[in-house]
Write an enzyme that holds these catalytic residues in place. Sequence first.
Site, PDB file in Angstrom:
ATOM      1  CD  GLU A  30      -3.215  -0.892   1.988  1.00 21.28           C
ATOM      2  OE1 GLU A  30      -3.184  -0.001   2.848  1.00 21.28           O
ATOM      3  OE2 GLU A  30      -4.214  -1.614   1.785  1.00 21.28           O
ATOM      4  CD  GLU A  40      -3.790  -5.934   3.490  1.00 15.34           C
ATOM      5  OE1 GLU A  40      -4.684  -5.135   3.834  1.00 15.34           O
ATOM      6  OE2 GLU A  40      -2.589  -5.752   3.715  1.00 15.34           O
TER       7      GLU A  40
HETATM    8  S1  NCW Z   1      -5.703   0.664   4.564  1.00 14.33           S
HETATM    9  C1  NCW Z   1      -5.641   0.012   6.072  1.00 14.33           C
HETATM   10  N1  NCW Z   1      -5.550  -1.321   6.145  1.00 14.33           N
HETATM   11  C2  NCW Z   1      -5.863  -2.179   7.192  1.00 14.33           C
HETATM   12  C3  NCW Z   1      -4.546  -2.584   7.815  1.00 14.33           C
HETATM   13  O1  NCW Z   1      -4.717  -3.435   8.897  1.00 14.33           O
HETATM   14  C4  NCW Z   1      -3.589  -3.228   6.835  1.00 14.33           C
HETATM   15  O2  NCW Z   1      -2.299  -3.274   7.348  1.00 14.33           O
HETATM   16  C5  NCW Z   1      -3.579  -2.410   5.570  1.00 14.33           C
HETATM   17  O3  NCW Z   1      -2.834  -3.064   4.577  1.00 14.33           O
HETATM   18  C6  NCW Z   1      -6.536  -3.246   6.476  1.00 14.33           C
HETATM   19  O4  NCW Z   1      -5.882  -3.163   5.184  1.00 14.33           O
HETATM   20  C7  NCW Z   1      -5.000  -2.083   5.141  1.00 14.33           C
HETATM   21  N2  NCW Z   1      -5.704   0.736   7.139  1.00 14.33           N
HETATM   22  C8  NCW Z   1      -5.635   2.122   7.229  1.00 14.33           C
HETATM   23  C9  NCW Z   1      -6.710   2.842   6.508  1.00 14.33           C
HETATM   24  C10 NCW Z   1      -6.861   4.187   7.023  1.00 14.33           C
HETATM   25  C11 NCW Z   1      -7.699   5.001   6.091  1.00 14.33           C
HETATM   26  C12 NCW Z   1      -7.989   6.303   6.685  1.00 14.33           C
HETATM   27  C13 NCW Z   1      -8.352   7.288   5.634  1.00 14.33           C
HETATM   28  C14 NCW Z   1      -8.653   8.616   6.237  1.00 14.33           C
HETATM   29  C15 NCW Z   1      -8.207   9.737   5.392  1.00 14.33           C
END
Ligand code: NCW
Length: 467
Positions: free
Chosen positions: A186, A374
């Site tokens: 990501e 994921e």
């Molecule tokens: S995008 C995100 N996640 C979760 C996390 O546990 C994992 O490590 C990531 O690869 C599940 O999948 C991904 N988490 C953070 C998202 C925050 C989005 C907030 C946006 C607000 C502007």
Amino acid sequence: QLGYGLATGLAGAGLIGSAKAAPIDLSFPKDFRWGVATAAYQIEGAVHEDGRGQTNWDVFSHTPGKVANGDNGDVACDSYHRYADDIQLMKNLGVGTYRMSLAWSRIFPEGRGKPNQKGIDYYNRVVDTLLAAGIEPYVTLFHWDLPQALPGGWQNRDTALAFADYAGFMAGKLSDRVHNFMTVNELRCFTDLGHQVGIHAPGLKLDAAGVNQVRHHGTLAHGLGVQAIRAQAKPGTQVGLADNTVFYCPVMETPEHIAAAKKATREKNAMFLTAIMEGRYIDEYLTEQGAAAPKVQAGDMAAISSPLDFVALNIYTPEWVRADDGPAGYVTIPHIASSPRMASPWLVVGPEVAYWGPRMVSELWGPKTLYISENGASADDPVINGHIDDVDRVMYLRNYFGNFRRLVAEGYPLKGYFLWSLMDNFEWADGYGKRFGIHYVDFATQVRTPKLSALWYREVIRQGRIV
Ligand code: NCW
């Protein structure tokens, strides 16, 4: 109904109907790879053990006010010590693959320089235990925990070079047993959330030029990483990345809206996947950013677009797009307050993204192989009559799976799926308050309990079809 077997009883009561026509085939190909995913900082804990170096997330999570409830990853799921138990959970599920990440700072505590043998030993143990359980590891080299000692972090181009050294080094150590590597997880999260929005480590709010440069260093790290892995891994090692492409789905399935969604997907991902797949920053992005566009050195774009063996996608939330007569040819529709969400406010539910996301990537760039690196959801997980009956997570998964099934049936090259996540873990800025696991973790006792979703996923894997 007394005295009847369950099926007879239900049939006798008219509760099992006989179908009027052949049921729709909900099965996946026999060789489809079912897996689960985790990431090092979210599960390992043991942050001071065996020579591990400090990371940006250690610093960030210990900064008051940055993480919900003041949580941090010091202990997390204690998987550093309990990895054998966690592998047993996977064995019980019947998964054939496990996507895990390595903590860079266990290998190079300072980010570069002298490797730490105890860190290498740890991952050798994990990999060997997985293989002994019949589970194939897919290794992500960077899932956001950056060695703090690297000066300037992702603002410094040298970090991309340090990443490549580390990635090549670990591919050399593991590729006799690990056949699939993902460079980074990501890009958009560790660049933008960390350096523009400021809600992830290191918590900065840079200007547009600064953000674009960080993005460029992230994609460069990926590209140099691919080259370093290929240089040092055994021949045949497969390399890709786990991307959270922003997926634009057509508001309806007609040619003009599909074309609009495709154009939006390409343009809105210009700084990440589009650059990686096309080897340049497209004009729309450069024009939009103007003087803030990233500074690119000779050879960077060739490295960034190093050929990949697969593209892996993290799929959660859709964006919607409609065709438009204006110059862009499309308009995007912001998330609507009344759209269904799971427990994380950002997790807007839209099962169609599981079909349109990979289809758009296929149509735009035609990768040979796709994985879902994921997919999953946060939920409240109440205990009801002694069970964690997370019917909302099962509903979410079942609907996304239906769309993956359609994708496979139409011949798109989706070869495997990793459910996020094996167990509840440290959910970054949300701390332990948001649970994504299909196993419930009691963080006071570290007891793991399968939720209904784990039983459901086990049955999907056992039958090879959506149940
Ligand atoms: S995008 C995100 N996640 C979760 C996390 O546990 C994992 O490590 C990531 O690869 C599940 O999948 C991904 N988490 C953070 C998202 C925050 C989005 C907030 C946006 C607000 C502007």
